[in-house]
Design an enzyme around this catalytic site. Structure first.
Site, PDB file in Angstrom:
ATOM      1  N   LYS A 250       0.871  -1.172   0.000  1.00  0.00           N
ATOM      2  CA  LYS A 250       0.000   0.000   0.000  1.00  0.00           C
ATOM      3  C   LYS A 250       0.908   1.221   0.000  1.00  0.00           C
ATOM      4  CE  LYS A 250      -4.135   1.832   2.170  1.00  0.00           C
ATOM      5  NZ  LYS A 250      -3.735   3.220   2.232  1.00  0.00           N
ATOM      6  N   ARG A 270      -8.059  11.633  -7.564  1.00  0.00           N
ATOM      7  CA  ARG A 270      -9.219  10.927  -7.010  1.00  0.00           C
ATOM      8  C   ARG A 270     -10.517  11.697  -7.150  1.00  0.00           C
ATOM      9  NH1 ARG A 270      -9.891   7.868  -1.629  1.00  0.00           N
ATOM     10  NH2 ARG A 270     -11.725   9.138  -1.378  1.00  0.00           N
ATOM     11  N   PHE A 337      -1.021   0.127 -10.642  1.00  0.00           N
ATOM     12  CA  PHE A 337      -1.529  -1.172 -10.209  1.00  0.00           C
ATOM     13  C   PHE A 337      -2.734  -1.651 -10.991  1.00  0.00           C
ATOM     14  CE2 PHE A 337      -2.443   1.915  -6.701  1.00  0.00           C
ATOM     15  CZ  PHE A 337      -3.793   2.130  -6.962  1.00  0.00           C
ATOM     16  N   ARG A 411     -16.456   0.631  -3.456  1.00  0.00           N
ATOM     17  CA  ARG A 411     -15.594   0.097  -2.418  1.00  0.00           C
ATOM     18  C   ARG A 411     -15.884  -1.388  -2.425  1.00  0.00           C
ATOM     19  NH1 ARG A 411     -12.704   2.753   1.062  1.00  0.00           N
ATOM     20  NH2 ARG A 411     -13.757   4.732   0.882  1.00  0.00           N
ATOM     21  N   LYS A 417      -7.929  -3.590   2.360  1.00  0.00           N
ATOM     22  CA  LYS A 417      -6.670  -2.989   2.803  1.00  0.00           C
ATOM     23  C   LYS A 417      -6.411  -3.294   4.265  1.00  0.00           C
ATOM     24  CE  LYS A 417      -9.042   1.357   3.623  1.00  0.00           C
ATOM     25  NZ  LYS A 417      -9.377   2.685   3.139  1.00  0.00           N
TER      26      LYS A 417
END
Ligand code: AMP
Length: 555
Positions: A250, A270, A337, A411, A417
């Site tokens: 992360k 974002r 990623f 989500r 995470k």
């Protein structure tokens, strides 16, 4: 050609929406209003209803500061400073202040022309296009002509859009539902179109054209990011997946979507805002690429094989004049990623294992490289990967299901995470005070709030966590967005989002939320987040009852 609908009809609809607490009624009102509008009007109406004046991801914003707006309102109405203050204290909202004061205008426009959705949108476009020397006076003139032509109710909503404080309770999910209802889309079609198009206005426009059911990702139009679900322990993650999965480090930086097409590279945050100019290294890293793609990844300050503190990135986004120094201090590496689009085709619905295989062919450099990942299955393997990530200076892990699709704006349980610390909260600063001693003369004490539906509720006050330099910057910023100056204390526009760490949550009657964070400290300023992204009172209450549970168990 059909005429554009009046702005008054939209203002009246928004007023009715604000007046009802029922979500169903809000959706029905928007839906009825949108039905029958031209695609352009539908686009403008939906965007304004969402509280925005420009498309998400557009290079320029139509922003006008509080003080400029107040100046125009005073000029047009002849209101005194104390009348303005009184009205603001009464309403706590610049839009409502405008409505109250505009009922007594001193000046009138030369030609009375009715505002339409198109004419208001044109004025917003002119605001966006006004830059450089003399821009603030030119912007004021544009706002003044709008306000002069507006009825008090119209003025209220023009000001609300320009300050980004709509407060109608129309969250984007409800708006999307209303658009679906107005133009006959299924919930799934609507969600997908909304996530792909990013901007709710563009989505409404496409829906009105009858083209929303089959929209696809396109280069240079940012799409909503997939998010990860938080998990507390490696054991829970192993149990959740129950098989071989990817554990990626992360990275602690800024989430960035990189679009490349026809020899051009553009980067979006974002919040789907363009941030290309802040990251010349990433642009340079792709400059020779002949391919067309959209990547998801994290821009991380990185040097000698190790990540540097996240804070070093902040200046890139805020203080462009010191950019070169910032870039020297903290060069950026882009860790990609995911791959969302490749050579004319979406890839979001391919399984992650396949997207990754393609990604590794597209991203082959060092300044832009693919994220590190290890295959894990058991609790022990996840723990080891987590330790390794922490030892190398990363934040933890994002563990991903190889078969999962890329859930735009979701989500999803496909990504989870794992972080070490107790949860942090993203909060907005609503008031601030000057400090004492070493901190005299700078604004260093910040009262902050979380969201409770449409309202903001304070949960604490933080004095520590920022560097002197950050406090100086914060002082400047908070002065700029002050709405009421009480001398040592200022009430500010809720705009600056900070992430706070704390020891625990207590019940308290000092704050209007009923809770107080114990020993809050600012971990970082979150320029990448806006008012819509802050945490809710429900999360605070959840942390509070979680703690209680732990205490009860221990007892
Ligand atoms: P948080 O900010 O704690 O909600 O964590 C989610 C964020 O972690 C994402 O929005 C990304 O910015 C960031 N992140 C870092 N590394 C990865 C990764 N390998 N995969 C996905 N997200 C990542």
């Amino acid at each position: 050609m059909k005429h554009s609908a009046t702005f008054l009809s939209l203002a009246e609809t928004l007023e009715r929406i604000r007046g009802t607490a029922s979500k169903k009624e809000k959706v029905a009102l928007v839906s009825a209003f949108l039905k029958g509008l031209t695609p352009r009007d539908a686009e403008v109406a939906a965007r304004i209803a969402s509280g925005r004046s420009s498309e998400r991801g557009s290079r320029d914003e139509a922003q006008v500061g509080y003080s400029a707006l107040l100046g125009v309102i005073r000029e047009v109405t002849g209101a005194t400073e104390s009348a303005v203050s009184k009205s603001y204290l009464k309403h706590g909202d610049l839009g409502e202040l405008a409505e109250e004061l505009l009922s007594e205008k001193k000046e009138q426009p030369l030609f009375k022309e009715e505002l339409t959705l198109a004419s208001v949108d044109d004025a917003f476009a002119r605001l966006r296009g006004t830059k450089g020397h003399g821009a603030s006076a030119a912007k004021r003139a544009i706002v003044k002509s709008l306000i002069l032509a507006a009825t008090p109710l119209e003025g209220k909503y023009i000001v609300k859009v320009l300050t980004g404080e709509m407060r109608t309770g129309l969250v984007s999910g409800l708006l999307a539902e209303a658009i679906a209802g107005a133009f006959g889309l299924s919930e799934e079609e609507a969600n997908r179109a909304h996530m792909v198009l990013g901007d709710i206005g563009v989505f409404a426009g496409k829906a009105a054209e009858g083209k929303a059911a089959k929209v696809e990702i396109e280069p240079f139009r940012p799409v909503n990011f997939m998010l990860a679900e938080p998990y507390a322990t490696a054991g829970e993650i192993a149990e959740h997946f129950g098989r071989l999965v990817y554990a990626e480090y992360k990275y602690d930086g800024i989430r960035a979507q990189v679009h490349r097409s026809k020899g051009e590279t553009r980067i979006f945050s974002r919040r789907l805002e363009e941030i290309t100019s802040g990251f010349p290294e990433i642009v340079a890293a792709f400059k020779d690429s002949k391919r067309e793609f959209v990547l998801d990844g994290e821009a991380v300050p990185f040097s000698d094989g190790r990540p540097l503190p996240f804070q070093l990135l902040q200046r890139r986004l805020r203080r462009m004049e010191e950019f070169e120094e910032a870039a020297r201090q903290a060069p950026v590496t882009y860790f990609a990623f995911d791959l969302l689009f490749l050579e004319g085709k979406e890839t979001v619905d391919l399984p992650l294992s396949e997207r990754r295989r393609l990604l590794q062919r597209v991203v082959t450099g060092t300044t832009a490289r693919t994220a590190e990942s290890v295959d894990v299955a058991t609790e022990r393997e996840i723990q080891l990967a987590f330790r390794e990530s922490r030892d190398l200076g990363y934040e933890g892990l994002v563990v991903k299901d190889p078969d999962s699709v890329y859930g735009m704006g979701k989500r999803g349980s496909g990504w989870v995470k794992l972080k070490e610390e107790l949860d942090t909260l993203d909060v907005v600063i609503v008031a601030a005070e000057y400090g004492h001693g070493k901190r005299a003369g700078v604004i260093s004490d910040y009262t902050f709030a979380v969201r409770d539906g449409d309202r903001l509720k304070t949960v604490g006050k933080a004095y520590s966590g920022l560097t002197d330099r950050e406090i100086d910057e914060m002082t400047r910023k908070l002065k700029e967005i002050t709405v009421k100056d009480f001398g040592y204390r200022r009430q500010v526009k809720p705009e600056v989002v900070v992430e706070v760490a704390f020891d625990s949550v207590q019940k308290s009657d000092r704050h209007d939320s009923g809770f107080a964070l114990r020993f809050p400290r600012i971990k970082r300023i979150r320029d990448d987040k806006g008012l819509a992204d802050i945490d809710t009172i429900a999360k605070v209450a959840g942390i509070f009852s979680g703690q209680k549970l732990k205490v009860d168990e221990a007892a």
